[in-house]
Every structure is written in C-alpha cells, then in structure tokens.
Design a protein around this motif. Structure first.
Motif, PDB file in Angstrom:
ATOM      1  N   ASN A  75       2.866 104.039  15.732  1.00 45.99           N
ATOM      2  CA  ASN A  75       3.453 102.702  15.901  1.00 45.99           C
ATOM      3  C   ASN A  75       3.145 102.092  17.259  1.00 45.99           C
ATOM      4  N   GLY A  76       2.522 102.838  18.157  1.00 40.09           N
ATOM      5  CA  GLY A  76       2.176 102.307  19.471  1.00 40.09           C
ATOM      6  C   GLY A  76       3.268 102.420  20.505  1.00 40.09           C
ATOM      7  N   ASN A  77       4.318 103.154  20.227  1.00 40.45           N
ATOM      8  CA  ASN A  77       5.407 103.346  21.188  1.00 40.45           C
ATOM      9  C   ASN A  77       5.153 104.639  21.956  1.00 40.45           C
ATOM     10  N   TRP A  78       4.388 104.526  23.051  1.00 41.15           N
ATOM     11  CA  TRP A  78       3.991 105.688  23.828  1.00 41.15           C
ATOM     12  C   TRP A  78       4.826 105.862  25.083  1.00 41.15           C
ATOM     13  N   GLY A  79       5.853 105.104  25.237  1.00 39.10           N
ATOM     14  CA  GLY A  79       6.714 105.220  26.402  1.00 39.10           C
ATOM     15  C   GLY A  79       6.268 104.313  27.532  1.00 39.10           C
ATOM     16  N   LEU A  80       7.023 104.347  28.630  1.00 40.67           N
ATOM     17  CA  LEU A  80       6.753 103.527  29.807  1.00 40.67           C
ATOM     18  C   LEU A  80       6.244 104.404  30.948  1.00 40.67           C
ATOM     19  N   SER A  81       5.438 103.799  31.790  1.00 42.76           N
ATOM     20  CA  SER A  81       4.928 104.494  32.961  1.00 42.76           C
ATOM     21  C   SER A  81       6.009 104.562  34.032  1.00 42.76           C
ATOM     22  N   PHE A  82       6.139 105.740  34.662  1.00 45.01           N
ATOM     23  CA  PHE A  82       7.115 105.887  35.741  1.00 45.01           C
ATOM     24  C   PHE A  82       6.801 104.987  36.933  1.00 45.01           C
ATOM     25  N   LEU A 290      -9.861 104.915  33.329  1.00 48.27           N
ATOM     26  CA  LEU A 290      -8.816 105.807  32.841  1.00 48.27           C
ATOM     27  C   LEU A 290      -8.759 107.097  33.646  1.00 48.27           C
ATOM     28  N   GLY A 291      -9.902 107.596  34.114  1.00 48.39           N
ATOM     29  CA  GLY A 291      -9.907 108.835  34.885  1.00 48.39           C
ATOM     30  C   GLY A 291      -9.168 108.715  36.202  1.00 48.39           C
ATOM     31  N   ARG A 292      -9.437 107.632  36.929  1.00 43.81           N
ATOM     32  CA  ARG A 292      -8.720 107.404  38.185  1.00 43.81           C
ATOM     33  C   ARG A 292      -7.232 107.215  37.935  1.00 43.81           C
ATOM     34  N   TRP A 293      -6.895 106.506  36.873  1.00 48.54           N
ATOM     35  CA  TRP A 293      -5.494 106.280  36.526  1.00 48.54           C
ATOM     36  C   TRP A 293      -4.791 107.593  36.197  1.00 48.54           C
ATOM     37  N   LEU A 294      -5.487 108.494  35.512  1.00 55.77           N
ATOM     38  CA  LEU A 294      -4.886 109.768  35.147  1.00 55.77           C
ATOM     39  C   LEU A 294      -4.686 110.651  36.373  1.00 55.77           C
ATOM     40  N   ILE A 298      -1.168 112.077  37.942  1.00 54.79           N
ATOM     41  CA  ILE A 298      -0.867 113.469  38.283  1.00 54.79           C
ATOM     42  C   ILE A 298      -0.251 113.560  39.673  1.00 54.79           C
ATOM     43  N   TYR A 299      -0.807 112.810  40.631  1.00 59.53           N
ATOM     44  CA  TYR A 299      -0.250 112.806  41.983  1.00 59.53           C
ATOM     45  C   TYR A 299       1.165 112.224  42.004  1.00 59.53           C
ATOM     46  N   ARG A 301       3.261 112.303  39.553  1.00 59.89           N
ATOM     47  CA  ARG A 301       4.097 113.003  38.572  1.00 59.89           C
ATOM     48  C   ARG A 301       4.612 112.041  37.497  1.00 59.89           C
ATOM     49  N   ASN A 302       3.685 111.219  37.037  1.00 60.36           N
ATOM     50  CA  ASN A 302       3.983 110.230  36.001  1.00 60.36           C
ATOM     51  C   ASN A 302       3.766 110.910  34.648  1.00 60.36           C
ATOM     52  N   TYR A 303       4.794 111.597  34.176  1.00 58.58           N
ATOM     53  CA  TYR A 303       4.648 112.475  33.017  1.00 58.58           C
ATOM     54  C   TYR A 303       4.299 111.748  31.716  1.00 58.58           C
ATOM     55  N   PRO A 304       4.883 110.590  31.388  1.00 53.88           N
ATOM     56  CA  PRO A 304       4.442 109.896  30.165  1.00 53.88           C
ATOM     57  C   PRO A 304       2.975 109.491  30.208  1.00 53.88           C
ATOM     58  N   ALA A 305       2.479 109.083  31.397  1.00 56.44           N
ATOM     59  CA  ALA A 305       1.076 108.707  31.514  1.00 56.44           C
ATOM     60  C   ALA A 305       0.169 109.921  31.371  1.00 56.44           C
ATOM     61  N   ILE A 306       0.560 111.049  31.942  1.00 57.74           N
ATOM     62  CA  ILE A 306      -0.235 112.274  31.808  1.00 57.74           C
ATOM     63  C   ILE A 306      -0.312 112.694  30.341  1.00 57.74           C
ATOM     64  N   GLN A 307       0.802 112.621  29.677  1.00 61.35           N
ATOM     65  CA  GLN A 307       0.856 113.006  28.260  1.00 61.35           C
ATOM     66  C   GLN A 307      -0.048 112.111  27.414  1.00 61.35           C
ATOM     67  N   ALA A 308       0.032 110.797  27.634  1.00 63.61           N
ATOM     68  CA  ALA A 308      -0.788 109.868  26.855  1.00 63.61           C
ATOM     69  C   ALA A 308      -2.257 109.958  27.243  1.00 63.61           C
TER      70      ALA A 308
END
Length: 338
Positions: A75-82, A290-294, A298-299, A301-308
């Motif tokens: 459905n596209g609900n991947w959460g929000l970025s910290f 996307l690589g720089r963003w990921l 990680i630095y 600790r943005n866990y929803p972004a790491i997961q997605a």
C-alpha cells in the motif's frame, strides 16, 4: 522454456519472501520501541499509539504482524524518516533515479570499454598489447574506489580545474523534477539554457561515472579475454580456419557471438557490484542518490530508512540478476537444454 521461467519466478518469489522476512525482523533487532521503528513516529499520544498498535497488529502474533507488514509495503505505507519526518517511500522515489542513472552509465561505460579491450587482449595473448591491457586490468581491479576517486578529484578538479567535484548540476541551472534522471529532465525542460545545462550535467557526471566504472571494466576485460581464449580453442573455430576464413572473419562470424554469451550473465553480477560501490562514490562526490542517503541514515540511526533502503536495494539487485539469467538462457540454446 516455460518450465524454466516458472522455476525462476518461483525462486524469485521465494527470495523476496526471505528478504521481506529479514526487513520485517529488523524492527525487532534495532534498539528502541518496535512501533517507532515501524512507523518512524518519535512522539505520539497514548490514544494514537493504541490505534497504531491495533493497525500494525502488535498485540497479535508474529505471523499476523508480518501479514500486516506486507500489506503496508504494497500500500506504500513505509513509515516516516526519523531525520526529515517525511514518508520514506517519497524520499526513495526522489533519490533512486540518481543512483540508477549513475549505475547505468557506469555499466554502459564498462561494457563499451571492457569488451573491446578484452577481445583485443585475446587476439594475441602473448603480445605486448595483451600484456599492457592485462596489467591495466589488474591495477584497476586492485585500486580502492575511495583512493581512486580522491586521486581523480585532485587531478581533474583541484589541479586542472576541468571538472566539478560534487553534485549533479550547477546551482545556476534550475531543472524541474520530472523523471528524476537529470539528463532526461534537462532534455524535457523548456529552459533557454538547455544546452549549457546539459553540458554542465555531463561534466558533473563524468568523474563519478569513471570512478564507478573502473572495477566492472577490469572484470569485463578479464572475463571477455578468458571467454574469447576458451572459444578460440573450440573445434568449430579450427574447422572454420581450416576452410580458409581469415582471422577477422572467424572472430566476427563464430568466435565473438559465442564468447559474448557468458558476458550477458556478468552484466547482472556487475550491476550488484555497482550498487554497492555507488554508496561510496555518492558520498565522495556528494551525489544525491540512494546510497548516500542510506549511509547517512546509518549514521543518524534512522531505522525506518535503513529498513526500507535495504528492501529496495536488495530487490533491485535480485531483479536485475534474475533478468540477466533469463536473457542468458534465451540467447544460449545449451543453457535452455540444461
């Protein structure tokens, strides 16, 4: 062939199932509250938290939670970025084209440089040209990406001043976001400075593409050379030469077509390498991908972004590898028979 495609699709579905299970389990493996890791919401009222727990089925078993997770993914609900408090899927849609653009041009560069040099090195394997090409391939294979990137920046950007050091396009050009692919967006724009912006974007693209294409180019050179040498010893090549065909005719009509079949499979393997190396390249050249963003996630600790990000990059690599396997089977009758 139909049975082969069905087997591959079943394998692809099984791999995606395992990947989704891994991405789902990260919310429990990361430190902090599980609900925050899923939603990206750091502050919420008691009533809102209760509603989200019911929606995410956190009060049920793991199987029900996993099913709800798959429903949210589709459905596209991947959460929000910290860090930005923006939907993670929206950020991925904005950044993924930049990474794909960089990886695609690097793959094309490695393809059009590595294969001809590999063929040239295989024509006379003991000659001086073959030895030089092999030595350059070994050197390019051994050079660390970050060191090679810094060396090129010092030479062409800081020393000679020919190429920019960071970004996708100069700040003087305002390019509307249409597809996310910079060169295509420039061509689609109606700016009066379209040609200048296109040249500036190509200058920004040249250094990171060259850095990223170095490793797969060396692999293409060595793999094409070995494949050509293997085909050159086959009986049908010796028969063709015995019939009076010269070296160029044998190379073009018989050797090249069969030698390039295994190279098709290498394209998918090198694409996965490119995605990995693109993370380092994007950080060095401040490429908004996307690589720089990921790595930033990680630095932070943005866990929803790491997961997605893990889910998207892994899905992309698996899909490209599976597609190249299918194309290799379509073009290779022996592979279809096996």
């Amino acid at each position: 062939m139909t049975l082969y495609l069905l087997r591959r699709l079943f394998l692809l579905a099984f791999v995606f199932l395992g990947l989704s299970l891994l991405a789902f389990s990260l919310a429990y493996l990361f430190p902090g509250d599980v609900l925050q890791n899923f939603t990206g919401l750091t502050t919420m009222s008691t009533e809102h938290a209760a509603e989200l727990q019911a929606e995410y089925r956190l009060d049920s078993g793991y199987l029900q939670q996993y099913i709800a997770y798959l429903q949210r993914i589709f459905n596209g609900n991947w959460g929000l970025s910290f860090s930005s408090n923006q939907p993670v899927l929206h950020e991925i849609q904005l950044l993924l084209p930049a990474t794909l653009e960089l990886a695609a041009y690097a793959l094309l560069m490695s393809f059009f440089i590595g294969i001809p040099l590999g063929i040239l090195a295989a024509i006379k394997p003991e000659g001086i040209i073959s030895r030089i090409i092999s030595a350059l391939a070994v050197a390019g294979f051994s050079i660390p990406v970050f060191w090679w990137a810094l060396l090129l920046i010092m030479l062409f950007s800081l020393g000679l001043g020919w190429l920019p050091t960071a970004g996708r396009v100069g700040v003087l050009y305002e390019i509307p976001h249409v597809t996310g692919f910079m060169l295509l967006d420039i061509l689609l724009s109606n700016s009066q400075h379209q040609s200048e912006a296109l040249i500036d974007a190509l200058r920004h693209l040249l250094l990171p593409t060259l850095v990223l294409a170095t490793f797969p180019t060396t692999v293409m050179i060595r793999f094409t050379r070995d494949s050509m040498l293997d085909v050159w010893e086959q009986s049908y090549i010796k028969t063709a030469r015995a019939k009076g065909l010269n070296r160029a005719q044998v190379l073009y009509r018989h050797g090249l077509r069969n030698a390039l079949l295994p190279v098709i499979r290498q394209i998918g393997l090198q694409f996965s390498t490119l995605i990995t190396l693109a993370m380092i390249t994007e950080v060095i050249f401040s490429w908004p991908g996307l690589g720089r963003w990921l790595i930033d996630s990680i630095y932070q600790r943005n866990y929803p972004a790491i997961q997605a990000g893990l889910l998207v990059i892994s899905t992309l690599v698996i899909s490209v590898n599976m597609l190249t396997e299918i194309l290799h089977t379509l073009f290779n009758p022996l592979a279809r028979k096996r």
